[in-house]
Design a protein around this motif. Structure first.
Motif, PDB file in Angstrom:
ATOM      1  N   GLU A   1       0.921  -1.144   0.081  1.00 31.72           N
ATOM      2  CA  GLU A   1      -0.042  -0.106  -0.072  1.00 31.72           C
ATOM      3  C   GLU A   1       0.907   1.322  -0.028  1.00 31.72           C
ATOM      4  O   GLU A   1       0.647   2.344   0.872  1.00 31.72           O
ATOM      5  CB  GLU A   1      -1.064  -0.001   1.197  1.00 31.72           C
ATOM      6  CG  GLU A   1      -2.057  -0.866   0.979  1.00 31.72           C
ATOM      7  CD  GLU A   1      -2.979  -1.201   2.175  1.00 31.72           C
ATOM      8  OE1 GLU A   1      -2.641  -0.613   3.301  1.00 31.72           O
ATOM      9  OE2 GLU A   1      -4.017  -1.873   2.334  1.00 31.72           O
ATOM     10  N   GLY A   2       1.698   1.273  -0.816  1.00 28.40           N
ATOM     11  CA  GLY A   2       2.529   2.470  -1.025  1.00 28.40           C
ATOM     12  C   GLY A   2       3.909   2.451   0.140  1.00 28.40           C
ATOM     13  O   GLY A   2       4.702   3.477   0.012  1.00 28.40           O
ATOM     14  N   GLN A   3       3.664   1.794   1.035  1.00 27.96           N
ATOM     15  CA  GLN A   3       5.015   1.717   2.211  1.00 27.96           C
ATOM     16  C   GLN A   3       5.664   0.726   1.994  1.00 27.96           C
ATOM     17  O   GLN A   3       5.660  -0.400   1.434  1.00 27.96           O
ATOM     18  CB  GLN A   3       4.108   1.563   3.545  1.00 27.96           C
ATOM     19  CG  GLN A   3       2.939   2.229   4.018  1.00 27.96           C
ATOM     20  CD  GLN A   3       3.652   3.855   4.232  1.00 27.96           C
ATOM     21  OE1 GLN A   3       4.329   3.950   4.987  1.00 27.96           O
ATOM     22  NE2 GLN A   3       2.773   4.939   3.848  1.00 27.96           N
ATOM     23  N   ARG A   4       7.203   1.347   2.349  1.00 31.50           N
ATOM     24  CA  ARG A   4       7.998   0.121   1.851  1.00 31.50           C
ATOM     25  C   ARG A   4       8.666  -0.056   3.347  1.00 31.50           C
ATOM     26  O   ARG A   4       8.865   0.632   4.045  1.00 31.50           O
ATOM     27  CB  ARG A   4       9.237   0.917   1.208  1.00 31.50           C
ATOM     28  CG  ARG A   4       8.648   1.133  -0.521  1.00 31.50           C
ATOM     29  CD  ARG A   4       9.896   1.487  -1.374  1.00 31.50           C
ATOM     30  NE  ARG A   4       9.608   1.278  -2.683  1.00 31.50           N
ATOM     31  CZ  ARG A   4       9.943   1.342  -3.577  1.00 31.50           C
ATOM     32  NH1 ARG A   4      11.480   1.450  -3.652  1.00 31.50           N
ATOM     33  NH2 ARG A   4       9.652   1.357  -5.078  1.00 31.50           N
ATOM     34  N   GLN A   5       9.091  -1.325   3.506  1.00 30.75           N
ATOM     35  CA  GLN A   5      10.145  -1.997   4.293  1.00 30.75           C
ATOM     36  C   GLN A   5      11.043  -3.036   3.857  1.00 30.75           C
ATOM     37  O   GLN A   5      10.799  -3.648   2.970  1.00 30.75           O
ATOM     38  CB  GLN A   5       8.994  -2.553   5.636  1.00 30.75           C
ATOM     39  CG  GLN A   5       8.279  -3.795   4.801  1.00 30.75           C
ATOM     40  CD  GLN A   5       7.869  -4.908   6.315  1.00 30.75           C
ATOM     41  OE1 GLN A   5       8.389  -4.815   7.279  1.00 30.75           O
ATOM     42  NE2 GLN A   5       6.570  -5.186   6.065  1.00 30.75           N
ATOM     43  N   THR A   6      12.013  -2.783   4.625  1.00 33.91           N
ATOM     44  CA  THR A   6      13.159  -3.933   4.330  1.00 33.91           C
ATOM     45  C   THR A   6      13.453  -4.917   5.370  1.00 33.91           C
ATOM     46  O   THR A   6      13.623  -4.744   6.569  1.00 33.91           O
ATOM     47  CB  THR A   6      14.567  -3.060   4.071  1.00 33.91           C
ATOM     48  OG1 THR A   6      14.291  -1.946   3.016  1.00 33.91           O
ATOM     49  CG2 THR A   6      15.550  -3.941   3.750  1.00 33.91           C
ATOM     50  N   LEU A   7      13.244  -6.226   4.749  1.00 30.50           N
ATOM     51  CA  LEU A   7      13.282  -7.459   5.745  1.00 30.50           C
ATOM     52  C   LEU A   7      14.659  -7.880   5.486  1.00 30.50           C
ATOM     53  O   LEU A   7      15.353  -7.897   4.296  1.00 30.50           O
ATOM     54  CB  LEU A   7      12.348  -8.446   5.444  1.00 30.50           C
ATOM     55  CG  LEU A   7      10.741  -7.789   5.303  1.00 30.50           C
ATOM     56  CD1 LEU A   7      10.281  -8.960   4.490  1.00 30.50           C
ATOM     57  CD2 LEU A   7      10.353  -7.271   6.520  1.00 30.50           C
ATOM     58  N   GLU A   8      15.433  -8.430   6.576  1.00 25.39           N
ATOM     59  CA  GLU A   8      16.861  -9.026   6.403  1.00 25.39           C
ATOM     60  C   GLU A   8      16.475 -10.471   6.529  1.00 25.39           C
ATOM     61  O   GLU A   8      15.912 -11.042   7.555  1.00 25.39           O
ATOM     62  CB  GLU A   8      17.765  -8.442   7.042  1.00 25.39           C
ATOM     63  CG  GLU A   8      18.096  -7.027   6.655  1.00 25.39           C
ATOM     64  CD  GLU A   8      19.421  -6.399   7.028  1.00 25.39           C
ATOM     65  OE1 GLU A   8      20.155  -7.104   7.265  1.00 25.39           O
ATOM     66  OE2 GLU A   8      19.277  -5.128   7.298  1.00 25.39           O
ATOM     67  N   ALA A   9      17.296 -11.138   5.927  1.00 24.16           N
ATOM     68  CA  ALA A   9      17.355 -12.792   6.175  1.00 24.16           C
ATOM     69  C   ALA A   9      18.589 -13.491   5.665  1.00 24.16           C
ATOM     70  O   ALA A   9      19.445 -12.865   4.829  1.00 24.16           O
ATOM     71  CB  ALA A   9      16.313 -13.574   5.607  1.00 24.16           C
TER      72      ALA A   9
END
Ligand code: NAD
Length: 472
Positions: free
Chosen positions: A256-264
Motif C-alpha cells: 500500500e505504497g509503504q516500503r519496508q526492508t526485511l533481512e534474512a
C-alpha cells in the motif's frame, strides 16, 4: 550429423523421465511399443521424485513429528525440545528418493524400455539429437514430450544467491531467518517446514491473499494456524528490491505504497514454475507454445504434429504429477490405437500444509468467476469424533452441489488427512455421484472420512451431528 553420433530407431521416443514420461513408457511398453526414454538426469523420477513432491513430503513428515511432539503435552506426554541432526534428516530424504528411483529403473528394465541419459532436442519432424555421455540421433515414429517445468525466476534476484524449491529441499542449512517470496503451494509447504525446523519465516505474497488459487475459507484455517509458527505473512506485498548484506540478503517490500526492508540469511523464491518447452527444438516439429510457454494439445494429448504428443507441466492445466501420469497413460494408449481421452471431471489438488487443504471439481471461486449457481454446505470438524481423538478439530468439509438437483459438483476440505479424504470425493465426482449416493454409503466410524458423509447430510438437509439449518 556430428562425427561419432550413434544412430538408432525407436517406435516411441519419450523425452523426460518424470511422473509423465516414465509412466508413459511403462504403459506404452505394456501395450507392445518399443520405447526409448530419454532424461538428462542420472536418475529417473523427474522433479517430483528428485526435488519436488517426494522430498517435500518427507520433510513435511519430519516437521509434523516436531509439532506433534510439542503438542503431545495436551495428552499428558512431554518430550524434551527436539535436537535436529540435519545429516540424518538428509539421509532419510535421500534414502527415500534413492529407493523410489531404483524402483523406477527396475520397472522400466523389466519391460525392456531403453533408457538414455542425455539432453534431447528435436532436430526434425522425426529426429531427436541426444547429447550425453555419447551423442546419438534417434529416428522415431511417435514422440511424447514430457519435459516438465522449472522454478520461475524473478529478475530482481537474477544475480543473487537465492534458493528455489530445489535448493530448499536439499536442506543445506536451517537459516535463522528465511524470507519466502510467493505464498502458493511451495511457499506455504516449505515455509511451514522451515519454521518447524527452527527458522523465523516470513512469507511475502503479491496477491491479496495466500494461495490465491484456492477457496479463501479453506486457506483461512491454515493461515490461522500458520500465524503461530511463522514470523510473518505479508499479502498484497510487492518485492521491489533485493540486495546482498553481510548476513545474507535484504528484501525491500512495498505494501500500500509503504516500503519496508526485511533481512534474512536466505531467500526462497517460490513464484510458480515455467514449462521446459524452450531449447528442445519444438520449432523443428512445427510446434509453437502459448503465452505461458505451454504446448497446446487435444484431449488425446496430441500436439498439432499428429505423431507427437505432449503431457504434464509442458501442456496446459494444473502442474501436478497425478495429472501428468493420467495424461501419460492417455498418450500411450492413443498412440497404440486404443480409444482414450482426457475426459476427467476432476483433478484433485492438495496443499500439504498443516492442516492440509484439498479440493476437487468445481470450487466456490470458479463458480463465482463463471457465474455458476451453486449450493455450498459445510460440516465442521469440531462435530466429528475422530477429529477430537486426534486433537485437531479445526477445519471442515464442504460440498458444492447444483441448487436444483443433488448432483455433486465439487468438494473442498481443510483438516487432518485431507490429502487422503479427497480421493473419495474425486471418485464420487468422476462417477457423477449425487448426494444420495454418498448418503447411502456406509463410512467407517470413527474416521475422518465420516466428514464427507456428514457434509453430504448437511447438503441434503438431514444433518445428524450438527443442528439443521433454521427454517427446515
Ligand atoms: P504457485 O503458483 O502455487 O504460487 C506462486 C505464488 O507466488 C502465487 O500465490 C503468486 O501470486 C505469487 N507470486 C508470483 N509472483 C510474485 C512476486 N513477484 N512476489 C510475490 N509473490 C509472487 O507456485 P509455486 O508455489 O511456486 O509452485 C509451483 C507449482 O508447483 C504449483 O502451482 C503446483 O502446481 C506445483 N506444486 C504442487 C504441490 C502439491 O501438489 N502439493 C506442491 C508444490 C508445488
Amino acid at each position: 550429423m556430428v562425427m561419432g553420433t550413434l544412430r538408432e530407431e525407436a517406435e516411441l521416443a519419450i523425452v523426460g523421465g518424470g511422473p509423465g514420461g516414465y509412466v508413459a513408457a511403462i504403459r506404452a511398453a505394456d501395450l507392445g511399443r518399443e520405447v526409448v526414454l530419454i532424461d538428462e538426469r542420472t536418475r529417473l523420477g523427474g522433479v517430483c521424485l528428485l526435488e519436488g513432491c517426494i522430498p517435500s513430503k518427507a520433510l513435511i513428515h519430519a516437521a509434523g513429528l516436531i509439532d506433534a511432539a510439542r503438542e503431545a503435552k495436551a495428552v499428558g506426554l512431554e518430550f524434551a525440545p527436539p535436537k535436529l541432526d540435519l545429516g540424518v534428516l538428509r539421509q532419510f530424504v535421500h534414502g527415500v528418493i534413492a529407493t523410489m528411483a531404483k524402483g523406477i529403473d527396475g520397472l522400466l528394465q523389466k519391460r525392456g524400455v531403453e533408457v538414455i541419459h542425455g539432453r534431447a532436442r528435436f532436430t526434425g519432424p522425426r529426429t531427436l539429437l541426444v547429447e550425453g555421455e555419447h551423442q546419438s540421433t534417434i529416428e522415431f515414429r511417435n514422440a511424447i514430450v514430457a519435459t516438465g517445468s522449472r522454478p520461475t525466476r524473478i529478475p530482481l534476484a537474477e544475480e543473487l544467491p537465492v534458493w528455489t524449491s530445489t535448493e530448499a529441499l536439499g536442506i543445506p542449512e536451517i537459516p535463522s531467518r528465511l524470507i519466502v517470496v510467493g505464498g502458493g503451494y511451495i511457499g506455504l509447504e516449505l515455509g511451514q517446514v522451515y519454521a518447524a525446523l527452527g527458522s523465523k519465516v516470513t512469507i511475502v505474497e503479491f496477491a491479496p491473499r495466500l494461495l490465491p488459487g484456492a477457496d479463501p475459507d479453506l486457506v483461512e484455517v491454515v493461515v490461522r494456524r500458520a500465524k503461530q509458527g511463522l514470523a510473518g505473512m505479508l499479502v498484497e506485498s510487492k518485492v521491489v528490491g533485493m540486495e546482498r548484506t553481510a548476513a545474507g540478503l535484504a528484501v525491500t517490500v512495498e505494501h500500500e505504497g509503504q516500503r519496508q526492508t526485511l533481512e534474512a540469511e536466505r531467500v526462497l523464491i517460490a513464484v510458480g514454475r515455467t514449462p521446459n518447452t524452450d531449447a528442445i527444438g519444438l520449432e523443428t516439429l512445427g510446434l509453437s507454445v502459448d503465452a505461458q510457454k505451454r504446448i497446446p494439445v487435444t484431449d488425446e494429448c496430441r500436439t498439432s504434429a499428429p505423431h507427437v504428443f505432449a503431457i504434464g507441466d509442458a501442456v496446459p492445466g494444473p502442474m501436478l504429477a497425478h495429472k501428468a501420469s493420467r495424461e501419460a497413460k492417455i498418450a500411450a494408449e492413443v498412440l497404440s490405437q486404443h480409444k482414450s481421452a482426457f475426459d476427467n471431471r476432476a483433478i484433485p489438488a492438495v496443499v500439504y500444509t498443516d492442516p492440509e487443504i484439498a479440493w476437487a471439481g468445481l470450487t466456490e471461486r470458479e463458480a463465482l468467476e463463471r457465474s455458476v449457481p451453486i449450493k455450498v454446505s459445510r460440516f465442521p470438524l469440531r462435530a466429528l469424533g475422530r477429529a477430537w481423538t486426534l486433537g485437531r478439530t479445526e477445519g471442515f468439509v464442504k460440498m458444492i452441489t447444483a441448487p436444483d438437483t443433488s448432483l455433486l459438483l465439487g468438494v473442498g476440505m481443510v483438516g487432518p488427512q485431507a490429502s487422503e479424504l479427497i480421493a473419495e470425493a474425486t471418485l464420487a465426482l468422476e462417477m457423477g455421484a449425487t448426494l444420495e449416493d454418498i448418503l447411502v454409503t456406509i463410512h467407517p466410524h470413527p474416521s475422518m472420512s465420516e466428514a464427507i458423509l456428514e457434509a453430504a447430510e448437511v447438503a441434503a438437509g438431514s444433518p445428524v451431528h450438527i443442528n439443521p439449518a433454521k427454517g427446515r
